[in-house]
Design a protein around this motif. Sequence first.
Motif, PDB file in Angstrom:
ATOM      1  N   GLN A  39    -103.025 -85.533 -74.903  1.00 53.15           N
ATOM      2  CA  GLN A  39    -102.087 -84.469 -73.972  1.00 53.15           C
ATOM      3  C   GLN A  39    -100.569 -85.122 -73.600  1.00 53.15           C
ATOM      4  O   GLN A  39    -100.464 -86.255 -73.028  1.00 53.15           O
ATOM      5  CB  GLN A  39    -102.722 -84.197 -72.745  1.00 53.15           C
TER       6      GLN A  39
ATOM      7  N   ASP B 188     -95.032 -78.506 -82.095  1.00 48.76           N
ATOM      8  CA  ASP B 188     -94.787 -78.999 -83.371  1.00 48.76           C
ATOM      9  C   ASP B 188     -93.557 -79.645 -83.985  1.00 48.76           C
ATOM     10  O   ASP B 188     -92.565 -78.903 -83.369  1.00 48.76           O
ATOM     11  CB  ASP B 188     -95.827 -77.990 -84.341  1.00 48.76           C
TER      12      ASP B 188
ATOM     13  N   ALA C 239    -108.740 -79.082 -77.958  1.00 50.09           N
ATOM     14  CA  ALA C 239    -107.583 -78.939 -78.606  1.00 50.09           C
ATOM     15  C   ALA C 239    -107.800 -80.014 -80.103  1.00 50.09           C
ATOM     16  O   ALA C 239    -108.286 -80.991 -79.814  1.00 50.09           O
ATOM     17  CB  ALA C 239    -106.402 -79.145 -78.055  1.00 50.09           C
TER      18      ALA C 239
ATOM     19  N   ASP D 281    -104.653 -70.511 -72.860  1.00 49.81           N
ATOM     20  CA  ASP D 281    -104.580 -71.305 -74.163  1.00 49.81           C
ATOM     21  C   ASP D 281    -103.491 -72.549 -73.501  1.00 49.81           C
ATOM     22  O   ASP D 281    -102.560 -72.503 -73.087  1.00 49.81           O
ATOM     23  CB  ASP D 281    -104.582 -71.015 -75.460  1.00 49.81           C
TER      24      ASP D 281
ATOM     25  N   THR E  96     -98.645 -75.824 -76.726  1.00 53.80           N
ATOM     26  CA  THR E  96     -98.730 -76.278 -78.052  1.00 53.80           C
ATOM     27  C   THR E  96     -97.040 -76.753 -78.427  1.00 53.80           C
ATOM     28  O   THR E  96     -96.152 -76.112 -78.165  1.00 53.80           O
ATOM     29  CB  THR E  96     -99.281 -75.542 -79.290  1.00 53.80           C
TER      30      THR E  96
ATOM     31  N   THR F 270    -104.980 -81.675 -82.805  1.00 52.35           N
ATOM     32  CA  THR F 270    -103.602 -82.235 -83.221  1.00 52.35           C
ATOM     33  C   THR F 270    -103.778 -82.910 -84.561  1.00 52.35           C
ATOM     34  O   THR F 270    -104.588 -83.528 -84.786  1.00 52.35           O
ATOM     35  CB  THR F 270    -102.912 -82.949 -81.994  1.00 52.35           C
TER      36      THR F 270
ATOM     37  N   ASN G 144     -96.547 -70.916 -75.893  1.00 53.29           N
ATOM     38  CA  ASN G 144     -97.667 -70.665 -75.190  1.00 53.29           C
ATOM     39  C   ASN G 144     -97.058 -71.061 -74.001  1.00 53.29           C
ATOM     40  O   ASN G 144     -97.724 -71.195 -72.819  1.00 53.29           O
ATOM     41  CB  ASN G 144     -98.900 -71.196 -75.479  1.00 53.29           C
TER      42      ASN G 144
ATOM     43  N   THR H  14     -98.162 -82.547 -84.266  1.00 51.87           N
ATOM     44  CA  THR H  14     -98.394 -81.481 -83.346  1.00 51.87           C
ATOM     45  C   THR H  14     -98.747 -82.231 -81.803  1.00 51.87           C
ATOM     46  O   THR H  14     -99.068 -83.287 -81.998  1.00 51.87           O
ATOM     47  CB  THR H  14     -99.351 -80.628 -83.674  1.00 51.87           C
ATOM     48  N   SER H  15     -98.605 -81.341 -80.916  1.00 48.96           N
ATOM     49  CA  SER H  15     -99.008 -81.846 -79.580  1.00 48.96           C
ATOM     50  C   SER H  15     -99.589 -80.689 -78.671  1.00 48.96           C
ATOM     51  O   SER H  15     -99.502 -79.458 -79.140  1.00 48.96           O
ATOM     52  CB  SER H  15     -97.896 -82.348 -78.788  1.00 48.96           C
ATOM     53  N   PHE H  16    -100.386 -80.780 -77.616  1.00 46.72           N
ATOM     54  CA  PHE H  16    -101.007 -80.058 -76.898  1.00 46.72           C
ATOM     55  C   PHE H  16    -100.783 -80.548 -75.236  1.00 46.72           C
ATOM     56  O   PHE H  16    -100.870 -81.660 -75.108  1.00 46.72           O
ATOM     57  CB  PHE H  16    -102.279 -79.624 -77.055  1.00 46.72           C
TER      58      PHE H  16
ATOM     59  N   ARG I 258     -92.007 -75.344 -78.947  1.00 50.64           N
ATOM     60  CA  ARG I 258     -93.094 -75.289 -77.925  1.00 50.64           C
ATOM     61  C   ARG I 258     -93.361 -73.829 -77.668  1.00 50.64           C
ATOM     62  O   ARG I 258     -92.578 -72.963 -77.416  1.00 50.64           O
ATOM     63  CB  ARG I 258     -92.315 -76.163 -76.768  1.00 50.64           C
TER      64      ARG I 258
END
Length: 707
Positions: free
Chosen positions: A147, A508, A461, A503, A506, A463, A536, A484-486, A534
């Motif tokens: 995260q 990228d 998740a 969700d 996210t 990534t 959601n 990518t990241s979350f 970025r």
Amino acid sequence: MIKIRIHHLPVTLGLIAAPPAVSAAETDADTAPEIIVTGRAETLYRVGETTAGKLPTDPLVSSQAITVITDDLIRDQGARDAQDLYRDISGVTVFSYAGVTARGFRQEENFYDGLRGDPYSGFSVPQTFNIERVEFLKGPAGMLYGQTAPGGLFNYVTKKPSFERSIELRGVLGTRDRIGGSAEATGPLTGNIAARAGVFYESRDDFRWNADSKTLILDTGLKADFDIGSLTLQATRYDIDLGGNRLRGVPADDDGNFLASRHWNHNEASDFLWLKSNVAQALLDLNPTDNLQLDLALRYIDAKESQEYHEPRGLFDADGDGIVDSTIREFRDQFRTYESWSFGANAIWSADLGMVQNRVLAGMDYYEDKGSLNYYRARGTTSAVPGLPTPLKLIDPDYGVTDPSTYDLTLIYPDNRPTRARRMGFYLLEEATIGRIVAVVGGRYDDYRDELQGDSSSGNAWTWRAGLTWRVRPDVSLFGQYATSFEPQSIAQQDPKAGGPFDPLTGDIFEAGIKTALFGGKVQSSLSAYRIRRSNVLQAHPDGDPGNDGIDDFVSFGEVTSKGIDLDLAADVTPDWVVTVNYAYNDTKITKDNGGGGFSSAIGDRFPNAPKHQLGFWSRYQFRSTGTAVALGGDYVSARRSMSDQRVKPYFVFDGSVIQQITPAISLLLRIDNIFDKTYASSGFIDRTGHFPGKPRSVFAELRWKL
């Protein structure tokens, strides 16, 4: 007679070569005491490899954009806390407290020695006393760290015990009653055990009325070497007392003009923020075979934070002349506890497979924290009411007319708002080198769970990261990456009645650029272009409460896109003159909304606190014959919009230093910040709390003795 000998240190690809050998004849003939002057220019404030990518890598070979701030640069600039360093990183500017804007996005989480868990909680700025270097990994880093925000992350590398004996004492005197000092020592206890001990204390008044700070850091460590590795144990105590805090901004109009003095403070002299944090850490490094490297790290943090402060709650016109001149205040009495465990394990296996030089990184990390919040509150009105905080004027404020001990306080969370968070991730990355091509590809799986006052939210998740570097020649590399990241959505917004669960956020990135180490390493540079998206992002539902359940809904339909260019340059102009320059162009805008005004801004509008242009530089010249060095630095940030869409004016401030080497062991640093005493806002927040004012001119002198 004292002789001065100049050591010229050639630099190759960022690696510092040893000084030239001195012959026995020269040694015999030259018996007078001598001052050895080594030009800081020739070290370029650079390191031979970075660790933020979890695979130790020469920066020229990495497909990631990583800025490293070394201990030498921290000392030369007289940096005491993290905010003093942001101007050395392209694309990074102040947001609030320890938070920054990185490539257009707000970033607040800091890692220490590659582990999650911040001993400074959320409202105290990290100090540099026990920090060896600061690494900033740009862009989404979910594959390596789980995260994270998409703009990047800080990794603070702490000082460890060394088998090279060293003792250092420092004393500081400065304006605004600044006084402090530090002592640290490291060296061998036995043939295979080394120790480190350090203490730092500093007291000073803040430029904001009623505000001051007292900081105490106690730092210890032991390191034991054995046949196949080493074990390092560390313990650190942070004791921070900030009077007149927690500091918000100074109210401003829509054009970015302060409505009060930059010294204005919404807090009373009795207000405070007090933090006591204890950290214990163990690091185990193993090399069981020539091609296998293992490292395991464990950290425990136990922190308590108490604060009483007056929060600005709304501006108003007290005398009816049509001009805003006062603010309503709310008193908050808060006590937080925070306890965390963090564990990380990495294995690096390397082998040549035919034409392929191969390295495989496999690892996992686990993090868990729990906390509580005891919270009392009393909200005032536009007039003085017994038992409530009085309002405060913006001009000629009357402090001391209100007494917090008489407030009629309301308990906000009867259950002390218990929280718990758990993060666990597993990752695998392959690096293959074929001739001049270095390729990496990796993936990570994360599982997370959050709990708040009996409610819980969980999820998982994936990534990813892929990168490619082409060594066009030994001193020039082209690189590119996708990553990518979350970020889990806030548990407070996961209520099904509010439309949840949602969700994760996210992110990228697509990034490409060029890195150089030209003229034997005397000119090192990195130029990259990127696009970060970025998705959601939660927004208010256009229909408010479509379920008619009494709770307004959210929708996960927002998108923000950041496009930009970063340039970092460090050059030896002469053997005595070094210049470092960083520049960032960034265009961060809202690119998708819910069609119903879910954001305070609309599609195409710039994102809050994201400057389009940022420039930082540091230039240091050394007069070898006298052991004197002079330095000048600058920080430019273009206009921004606050979170309430108010203008935040551009600024350009300058700092300077003079360093005098008195003897081989003693040096004196004289530092001037904000030389021209410019009034400016370092960042914007919301209209009722205003813009964060930048620091006025200040001066301090530091005497350093090192053996």
